[in-house]
Design a protein around this motif. Structure first.
Motif, PDB file in Angstrom:
ATOM      1  N   GLN B 486       0.845  -1.199   0.000  1.00  0.00           N
ATOM      2  CA  GLN B 486       0.000   0.000   0.000  1.00  0.00           C
ATOM      3  C   GLN B 486       0.884   1.254   0.000  1.00  0.00           C
ATOM      4  OE1 GLN B 486      -3.199   0.324  -0.339  1.00  0.00           O
ATOM      5  NE2 GLN B 486      -3.275   2.531   0.050  1.00  0.00           N
ATOM      6  N   VAL B 488       1.371   4.020   1.432  1.00  0.00           N
ATOM      7  CA  VAL B 488       0.992   4.804   2.598  1.00  0.00           C
ATOM      8  C   VAL B 488       1.736   6.132   2.666  1.00  0.00           C
ATOM      9  CG1 VAL B 488       0.217   2.845   3.971  1.00  0.00           C
ATOM     10  CG2 VAL B 488       2.615   3.547   4.086  1.00  0.00           C
ATOM     11  N   GLN B 558      -6.799   5.539   5.050  1.00  0.00           N
ATOM     12  CA  GLN B 558      -6.098   6.483   4.184  1.00  0.00           C
ATOM     13  C   GLN B 558      -7.080   7.467   3.558  1.00  0.00           C
ATOM     14  OE1 GLN B 558      -3.204   4.655   1.742  1.00  0.00           O
ATOM     15  NE2 GLN B 558      -2.372   6.593   0.986  1.00  0.00           N
ATOM     16  N   TYR B 570      -8.651   5.129  -1.737  1.00  0.00           N
ATOM     17  CA  TYR B 570      -7.730   4.004  -1.541  1.00  0.00           C
ATOM     18  C   TYR B 570      -8.421   2.789  -0.940  1.00  0.00           C
ATOM     19  CZ  TYR B 570      -3.774   7.033  -2.508  1.00  0.00           C
ATOM     20  OH  TYR B 570      -2.877   7.863  -3.113  1.00  0.00           O
ATOM     21  N   ASP B 571      -9.490   3.023  -0.174  1.00  0.00           N
ATOM     22  CA  ASP B 571     -10.157   1.934   0.522  1.00  0.00           C
ATOM     23  C   ASP B 571      -9.140   1.118   1.329  1.00  0.00           C
ATOM     24  OD1 ASP B 571     -12.199   0.341   1.392  1.00  0.00           O
ATOM     25  OD2 ASP B 571     -12.072  -1.031  -0.321  1.00  0.00           O
ATOM     26  N   TYR B 572      -8.315   1.831   2.085  1.00  0.00           N
ATOM     27  CA  TYR B 572      -7.282   1.151   2.865  1.00  0.00           C
ATOM     28  C   TYR B 572      -7.402   1.561   4.324  1.00  0.00           C
ATOM     29  CZ  TYR B 572      -2.708  -0.269   4.624  1.00  0.00           C
ATOM     30  OH  TYR B 572      -1.695  -0.852   5.349  1.00  0.00           O
ATOM     31  N   ASP B 573      -7.541   0.576   5.181  1.00  0.00           N
ATOM     32  CA  ASP B 573      -7.491   0.889   6.602  1.00  0.00           C
ATOM     33  C   ASP B 573      -6.669  -0.169   7.318  1.00  0.00           C
ATOM     34  OD1 ASP B 573      -9.909  -0.922   8.083  1.00  0.00           O
ATOM     35  OD2 ASP B 573     -10.033  -0.640   5.910  1.00  0.00           O
ATOM     36  N   THR B 574      -6.117   0.221   8.453  1.00  0.00           N
ATOM     37  CA  THR B 574      -5.187  -0.683   9.116  1.00  0.00           C
ATOM     38  C   THR B 574      -5.129  -0.364  10.607  1.00  0.00           C
ATOM     39  OG1 THR B 574      -2.940  -1.556   9.058  1.00  0.00           O
ATOM     40  CG2 THR B 574      -3.175   0.810   8.754  1.00  0.00           C
TER      41      THR B 574
END
Lengths: 223, 702
Positions: B486, B488, B558, B570-574
């Motif tokens: 990703q 980031v 993000q 982004y459809d990114y999470d963490t």
């Protein structure tokens, strides 16, 4: 007028004095607080005519109120300033000017400054005073300074005091008879020569005293 | 009125120290280290000196930050733009971005007969385009002449090289383009041919000096090495130092080129602001010996609080609480002006002597920040009275003071009257983004409008809106070399590049004291330009301990590159977080270790080490190593950086908590990336704890 003058001076003492005046007004509810603050402000400022501050003192006022004021020339700035008494701790008296530079003297000998580029943080100078009273002699002094890394550095100085005879000096157009003394001090990192003019009663009425290499000398006239 | 008799006594002389025979400050080379033109010398700057040198010769511009860590050890970080030979060498790559680190250790002090000798590594991380090692000796002759001779390897042995005197190190491995960037080039150090270099420097007077050197660098045509043509081994230079800390240089290099350079240096032990110029504090008000009374009708507690608050506000100290019981007054306050908490404490204590009834003998001072109390220092009023302006006063008060945790019992206090709940500010911002791809640096600068709204003392909403002025052009996306990872951080250049105002951050932060020695924080919202989410942190830090331990857990998603409110692009999470240990060695060195999970899901650790001067000047570095493969990380291999902080009062002497701080990262990659949350706890609490208080205790009476 005093308030207007005070507002021009960028210092908490004068601003606090101005606020104390404001706080005395009828709109103020917390009268006990304003009284306590007024007392503290008066203590810090001394008790000169209330509408005046250290900066607004005329030569006539200085002469008319003996013991209330000093005139000090910070030689590095080459500027005369009037200082008023602001505190007393035993034999040590602290004086402050309108720019909030303060100076503490013990029997006329400087033991501390605040607000100069390299302040004298504290000192023990009693032996110098004794030597002057004795007409000359040797003395040991301790001076403390803040270093560039916020520590305290202590300087032990060996001094020799000698009379240089009678001298008439003029202060605010008045002539005074005095005996001139010179004090030569040397330590590991520091060397200076102070000069004192002592009147018949044994009071130091004028002196030229070293603060530090960065702050230079102060000329102090006592009235 | 002026008395001529004052003349002879006008100078206070500082003897010893500065007057002792010390070598004059060395001049800096084009490489930004003490040296000749391109050749090093064995000289060192004074301990604690930073020097920033910018130099240019055709085909090679460089900026170097040199720091003299100890009397003998110095470190340098260099950014440069350099023309390189391509492969084949008939072509050149123009203005390639290059970074490098140098290290030099001086083995001895010069004596009457012996020169000083130093050993050095130049550009010692891969790719090491200037990679070289040397042993060099310098000797002063008389007051003004310095003679230098040295033995170089690598880049310092490309002219008239001879067989390495160390028989085991005959071959120097060729530079491998495929090797990831940022690795130690230890397999090359002192390997291969060696060569001699040397030179002279003559200081004509305080300002002017001349240099001449015989260079052992010939810059042969080698792929990916500097494309510099040399016609002569002799380089000549002129230095001009118009003021302390300023050096301008002019050189004639390689028999064909003119070089210019400029250096600014600053010694952290030599404060331009001297002891500070802030106005005098209130003196101690000494109680009469026979009076230990308190007339509660004339001076009720609320009136004391109000008077003290008004007087301390002038000192930049905001009173939030005053509790009086028995002979003790406990003051909780916010220091808004002084860098040194010890100085604020000293001023608060002296003002208490002006206001407190004579019956009060004990002052407990509790500095507060973000609505939570940080520590409690208990001082006896009679000590203040006895030792004011006496030699040893600072030491005595420190020895007799009690340091401990603040009293948590009364709970949080009300918003102090008179302090506006809302504050705002408009100012410039400036960001350097060292991009992972292409080796270039992107500058983003503009205006930022910040706002802070204090809902409760310990509940703060803060936000910032930015308008980019430089770099407000849409970036063309470049191919993603690591599609599995990703982006980031590597997409940072695309954030806010539309040229319209963006939301830099908007978050709510809540601070609490969950227990003795414990500090807590929960933040939520748009935490930073690239991520939003929730961040929770707990810190254990006893007031008198040099060790602190913390844990932080974040859930982060993000943000969209338009930097508005969305999280869709982004459809990114963490989930990311660390356990952290902080330790103050007490001798000016400070370290931090963070172990945990980073934004891209990689696991690893960050180690930081800072040299902290007690006047607030800090220089440090950090490295992050994670389980992400070097190839995925990009060509920086791992995260590393250098950071410098210079307090504003160091320069001006005016009391303020502002500081100039910057972090120079060699590379931004997606590995080892941490969430940039504001208001982390350790930095909030440390300056009110004993270790930091003792560092600046000399200011207690200032």
């Amino acid at each position: 007028m005093g308030t207007v003058l005070a507002m021009k001076i960028n210092s908490w003492i004068c601003a606090a004095a101005a606020m104390a005046l404001v706080a005395c007004g009828p709109l103020n509810e917390d009268t006990a607080a304003s009284r306590i603050m007024g007392q503290a402000t008066a203590r810090i400022m001394g008790t000169p005519p209330p509408a005046s501050t250290g900066l607004g003192i005329t030569q006539e006022q200085v002469l008319a109120n003996p013991g209330q004021f000093m005139r000090v020339n910070i030689r590095n700035f080459d500027q005369w300033d009037t200082m008023a008494q602001t505190g007393q701790n035993g034999r040590r008296v602290t004086w402050v000017n309108g720019n909030n530079i303060s100076l503490t003297l013990q029997d006329g000998i400087m033991v501390a400054t605040r607000g100069l580029p390299r302040d004298l943080m504290g000192a023990e100078t009693a032996e110098t005073r004794q030597a002057i009273r004795a007409g000359g002699g040797i003395a040991q002094r301790t001076h403390e300074y803040i270093t560039d890394v916020d520590a305290i550095s202590s300087e032990l100085l060996q001094c020799r005091i000698a009379s240089q005879g009678a001298e008439a000096i003029e202060m605010l157009h008045e002539t005074h008879n005095s005996v001139r003394f010179e004090e030569k001090c040397a330590g590991e990192k520091l060397e200076f020569t102070n000069v004192y003019w002592v009147n018949a009663r044994g009071t130091i009425i004028r002196s030229l005293q070293a603060v530090s290499p960065d702050a230079g000398y102060l000329q102090i006239d006592v009235f | 009125m002026r008395n001529a008799l004052f003349g002879p006594a006008m100078v206070v002389i500082m003897t010893g120290g500065t007057a002792m025979a010390q070598p004059a400050n060395p001049t800096y080379s084009l490489n930004g280290t003490p040296g000749l033109l391109e050749m090093p010398t064995a000289q060192s700057a004074a301990q604690g000196t930073f020097a920033l040198t910018v130099s240019y010769v055709e085909g090679f511009g460089r900026t170097t930050l040199n720091f003299q860590v100890t009397d003998r050890l110095s470190l340098s970080l260099r950014y440069g733009f350099i023309d390189l030979y391509d492969d084949p060498t008939s072509q050149t790559l123009e203005s390639e971005f290059a970074r490098g680190f140098d290290l030099r250790y001086r083995l001895n002090d010069e004596t009457a007969f012996l020169p000083s000798v130093a050993i050095g590594l130049q550009d010692f991380l891969t790719p090491g385009r200037l990679g070289a090692e040397y042993v060099v000796a310098s000797k002063t002759v008389g007051d003004n002449l310095t003679v230098t001779a040295g033995l170089g390897w690598g880049g310092l042995a490309t002219r008239n090289g001879f067989t390495n005197p160390f028989s085991g190190l005959q071959t120097r491995p060729a530079f491998d383009v495929a090797e990831p960037e940022g690795q130690l080039t230890s397999d090359q150090w002192f390997h291969g041919d060696a060569a001699l270099f040397g030179g002279l420097e003559y200081q004509i007077n305080d300002k002017w000096g001349v240099k001449a050197e015989y260079s052992s660098s010939a810059y042969p045509e080698t792929p990916f090495k500097p494309a510099i043509k040399t016609d002569s081994p002799y380089n000549l230079g002129l230095t001009y130092r118009p003021a302390e800390g300023v050096q301008l240089g002019l050189g004639y290099l390689y028999g064909n080129s003119v070089a210019v350079s400029g250096s600014l240096s600053l010694n952290a032990n030599n404060r331009p602001g001297m002891s500070g110029r802030e106005s005098a504090p209130a003196p101690v008000n000494v109680r009469p010996a026979n009076d230990r009374s308190w007339d509660q009708d004339a001076a009720p507690p609320h009136a004391l609080r109000s008077a003290l608050a008004t007087l301390l506000e002038r000192e930049g100290i905001t009173v939030t609480q005053l509790a009086i019981s028995g002979d003790t007054a406990r003051l909780r306050y916010i220091n808004t002006r002084y860098r040194s908490q010890a100085q604020a404490m000293g001023r608060a204590a002296r003002m208490m002597t002006q206001v407190m009834p004579a019956a009060i003998e004990v002052f407990t001072l509790e500095p507060e920040a973000a609505g939570i109390p940080l520590s409690a220092t208990t001082i006896r009023r009679s000590d203040l009275e006895q030792f004011e302006n006496r030699p040893g006063a600072a030491e005595v008060v420190y020895q007799r003071a009690d340091f401990g945790d603040a009293d948590l019992a009364p709970g949080l206090t009300d918003l102090p009257a008179g302090t506006p709940a809302f504050a705002w500010g408009l100012g410039p911002y400036f960001t350097l983004i060292p991009a992972a791809s292409g080796g270039s640096v992107t500058v983003d600068a503009g205006l930022s409008l910040r706002g802070v709204y204090r809902l409760q003392p310990n509940l703060v909403l803060s936000g910032a809106i930015g308008q980019s002025l430089i770099n407000a052009a849409k970036k063309d996306p470049v191919p993603d070399s690591t599609p599995d990872i990703q982006n980031v951080r590597t997409d940072a250049v695309y954030y806010g590049d539309d040229g319209v105002p963006v939301l830099q951050n908007l978050a709510l932060a809540y601070y609490a004291r969950p227990g003795r020695d414990l500090y807590g924080r929960v933040s939520g919202g748009y935490l930073e330009p690239m991520f939003g989410g929730i961040s929770a942190e707990l810190l254990w830090k006893p007031v008198q301990s040099r060790l602190g331990l913390g844990i932080e857990v974040n859930y982060a998603a993000q943000r969209d590159t338009d930097m508005l409110f969305g999280f869709d692009e982004y459809d990114y999470d963490t989930v990311t977080g660390h356990v952290s240990a902080y330790y103050d060695f007490g001798n000016g060195y400070h370290t931090q270790l963070d172990v945990g999970r980073y934004l891209a899901g990689d696991w690893g650790a960050t180690l930081s080490l800072d040299r902290e001067f007690d006047n607030g000047v800090r220089v440090g570095g950090y490295v992050t190593q994670t389980d992400m493969a070097y190839t995925d990380f990009g060509d920086g291999s791992y995260n590393k950086g250098v950071r410098v902080t210079i307090p504003q009062d160091f320069l001006t002497g005016k009391a303020t908590q502002s500081a100039f701080a910057t972090t120079l990262q060699t590379q931004i990659g997606d590995g080892g990336a941490r969430l940039a949350v504001d208001g982390r706890l350790y930095d909030l609490v440390r300056d009110a704890h004993t270790a930091d208080l003792s560092d600046t205790w000399g200011r207690f009476w200032r």
